[in-house]
Design an enzyme around this catalytic site. Structure first.
Site, mmCIF file in Angstrom:
data_model
loop_
_atom_site.group_PDB
_atom_site.id
_atom_site.type_symbol
_atom_site.label_atom_id
_atom_site.label_comp_id
_atom_site.label_asym_id
_atom_site.label_seq_id
_atom_site.Cartn_x
_atom_site.Cartn_y
_atom_site.Cartn_z
ATOM 1 C CB SER A 234 -0.958 -0.069 1.190
ATOM 2 O OG SER A 234 -2.072 0.750 1.009
ATOM 3 C CG ASP A 461 -6.733 -2.991 -3.077
ATOM 4 O OD1 ASP A 461 -7.335 -2.333 -2.208
ATOM 5 O OD2 ASP A 461 -5.538 -3.325 -2.969
ATOM 6 C CG HIS A 489 -5.448 -2.990 0.997
ATOM 7 N ND1 HIS A 489 -5.169 -2.396 -0.205
ATOM 8 C CD2 HIS A 489 -4.642 -2.383 1.917
ATOM 9 C CE1 HIS A 489 -4.256 -1.458 -0.026
ATOM 10 N NE2 HIS A 489 -3.917 -1.438 1.243
#
Length: 520
Positions: A234, A461, A489
């Site tokens: 991320s 996602d 995610h």
């Protein structure tokens, strides 16, 4: 984990989206960070890492968790990095890190440095968690090293937003619709910004992704690695790609999982995340309805959520947890829904929490919401929110600020288009406009000269949409795109296809074919 300005805003309608260390005073930090840069600053020198055995402490903490049966040894470390790279021989700040090593390593390659995202997530915690979950093929070749970036966790933590303000963030109206509600959201954002400016002053400009990437290069040297092997999730993909831009020849292998879009302007990123979250909630609802036993939320889970929001607005919902005095407002409901979208394994928990809240017990909602905001059982908070604000805003180019009137218009427009998350995502665009700190925008990144960089995107996602990974892989001169057709995610190491591709890349430097797609 990615807690961008938009995502935290979507939850609260307000925000941008093991060992302690003593930090320098704000006056010392400000003096070092604001001093004029010399015409030819000396190269920073990597400091030694002071390691200590913390195996007993960490092993006790993770006892019983999946993977805890592995024969792992943990060490905790502390080192120093320059506060300002304009004065690399000047004042320093401490970084905290954890190293995990599997017994019986063979043909050791070096260290695998990890970052979980945020910004604001603890890399030290991530190092422990990944040591329990990464494939043993990887652990046999690498030490897993997680460090708390500057401003995070035990590395000179930014701590300036009071706990009661954070409680109000989470509880606040998540979908500001009226001018008065928008004004209240702006005022709370300003309150947090003013508190941080008063606490740190110009030192707030110290906590940047660019400087953390420079810190990471010093850590690489201190760990004894000629080149960096890195796994970032991320926001960690922003950090990793920034490292590659600054030090392309010092990259061995970078895995950038759930890539943050390097090309979107703040409006585009906020809207894309709102849309992806709405799609994830739709998938959650369809999954619930498809249950053989029937959905506890009824045939229309979306409507059930809306009804619960109305119920909480009319009378906040108490918790049956002994000693809990908080009551769930609509903000808590949306925060809980958001938290469960990070991983589909949380969907059953969300279903039960929503059903219990309809019946008058909100403890399940708080159980989901609290970890996302960093709230602890005693009512205190980690510095996740503080660091997220400080790093996001220090990274933001002031020229990209969205005018207040446009934010108001977008809140109204997106509130209609994305019912749960649109208005809050729009409000988050205002946050860094009131943040008083020097900015160091993240550079454009092509990382020319770096070896192949593996970029992973997830078709479902809800936090960092697939388009971000596609753009990242295209922007990086040596970017290689791997797509997973799953939901939730991040992707590694969740499926055999993704795991095999990443393992081969990390261990043997064999990148998959660009554009490879792995089934859900």
């Amino acid at each position: 984990m990615r807690l961008s300005r938009g995502l935290l805003a979507a939850a609260s309608g307000l925000l941008v989206a093991v060992s302690g260390c003593t930090s320098p005073s704000s006056e010392e930090t400000a003096a070092a960070s604001s001093a004029p840069a010399p015409s030819a600053p000396a190269e920073p020198v990597a400091a030694d890492i002071a390691w200590r055995d913390c195996d007993a402490e960490i092993s006790q903490f993770v006892a019983g968790a999946p993977g805890s049966e592995r024969d792992l040894a943990f060490e905790c470390g502390r080192t120093e990095v320059p506060i300002s790279y304009d004065e690399p021989q000047g004042e320093t700040l401490p970084l905290f890190l954890v190293r995990a090593r599997l017994a019986g390593q063979t043909d050791r390659i070096g260290s695998l440095v990890v970052n979980p995202g945020g910004p604001g997530g603890s890399g030290a915690d991530a190092g422990v968690a990944l040591a329990l979950s990464l494939p043993e093929d990887v652990l046999r070749r690498f030490d897993v090293v997680g460090f708390d970036p500057r401003g995070v966790g035990a590395s000179t933590p930014v701590e300036c937003v009071p706990a009661e303000v954070k409680d109000r963030f989470v509880a606040a109206e998540p979908r500001p619709a009226t001018p008065e509600q928008v004004d209240e959201a702006f005022a709370l954002t300003r309150e947090a910004a003013d508190a941080c400016a008063a606490e740190y002053g110009e030192a707030l400009g110290t906590f940047t992704t660019v400087d953390t990437a420079r810190d990471m290069d010093l850590l690489r040297q201190s760990l004894g690695d000629e080149q960096l092997t890195y796994l970032g999730y991320s926001y960690g993909t922003t950090l990793g790609s920034t490292y590659a831009e600054l030090f392309p020849d010092r990259v061995r292998a970078l895995v950038l999982d759930a890539a943050v879009d390097p090309d979107d302007d703040p409006r585009g990123e906020a809207e894309a995340q709102a849309a992806a979250l709405e799609a994830s909630v739709d998938a959650f609802a369809a999954d619930c309805v498809a249950l053989v036993s029937g959905c506890p939320l009824g045939p229309e889970p979306r409507r059930s959520i809306e009804e619960l929001l109305a119920q909480a607005a009319a009378a906040p919902i108490p918790s049956a947890l002994p000693g809990e005095t908080r009551q769930a407002t609509p903000g808590v409901v949306v925060y809980a829904v958001l938290a469960a979208q990070y991983d589909t394994s949380s969907w059953p928990q969300l279903t039960q929490a929503l059903a219990a809240a309809r019946a008058g017990d909100s403890q399940g909602l708080f159980a989901l919401a609290d970890p996302l905001s960093g709230r602890l059982a005693d009512g205190s908070y980690t510095n996740l929110i503080d660091a997220n604000l400080a790093i996001n805003c220090a990274d933001t180019d002031p020229a990209s600020a969205v005018p207040e009137e446009e934010v108001r218009a977008l809140a109204a427009e997106w509130g209609q288009r994305y019912p749960l998350f649109g208005a809050g995502s729009a409000i988050g665009l205002h946050t860094c406009s009131v943040w008083e700190a020097e900015r160091t925008p993240v550079p454009e990144r092509d990382a020319e000269g770096a070896p192949p960089v593996l970029v992973i995107g997830n078709a479902g996602d809800p936090v960092t949409p697939l388009s971000g990974a596609q753009d990242m892989a295209e922007d990086l001169t040596s970017g290689v795109l791997l797509t997973w057709e799953g939901r939730g995610h991040t992707a590694y190491p969740k499926t055999d296809c993704v795991t095999a591709a990443v393992n081969a890349y990390l261990i043997d430097l064999v990148a998959p074919q660009d554009g490879l797609t792995c089934p859900a």
